[in-house]
Design an enzyme around this catalytic site. Sequence first.
Site, PDB file in Angstrom:
ATOM      1  CB  ALA A  55      -0.953   0.000   1.185  1.00  0.00           C
ATOM      2  N   GLY A  56       1.901   1.290   0.810  1.00  0.00           N
ATOM      3  CA  GLY A  56       2.781   2.456   0.847  1.00  0.00           C
ATOM      4  C   GLY A  56       3.559   2.624  -0.439  1.00  0.00           C
ATOM      5  CG  ASP A  57       6.398  -0.279  -1.601  1.00  0.00           C
ATOM      6  OD1 ASP A  57       7.174   0.555  -1.108  1.00  0.00           O
ATOM      7  OD2 ASP A  57       6.429  -1.487  -1.328  1.00  0.00           O
TER       8      ASP A  57
END
Length: 92
Positions: free
Chosen positions: A36-38
């Site tokens: 999700a962060g990537d």
Amino acid sequence: MFWGSIDYLIPNETELAFLSGEPVNTIEQVKTATAAGDTFVAAFAVKIAEGEEIREAIAFACHAGALTTTKVGALPSIPFRKEVEDFRRGSF
């Protein structure tokens, strides 16, 4: 009630703007936070590279990151642009 979202403060030289994150509304939708962060960072970078304003880039990235949590696996969970655009329009 929603499972969660992340809100953002956007500082620059002249203002401090607030942008609400995109909530994922049911725990059944959330499979994992893997990638999700990537995905957020990549979606943000794409929009900035395309010349979008920072607010639009963050909004798009929020939706991309939220959508990523609905699938399992790092690579399979990364959405295509059309999926993010549909999600933004409420067609998820």
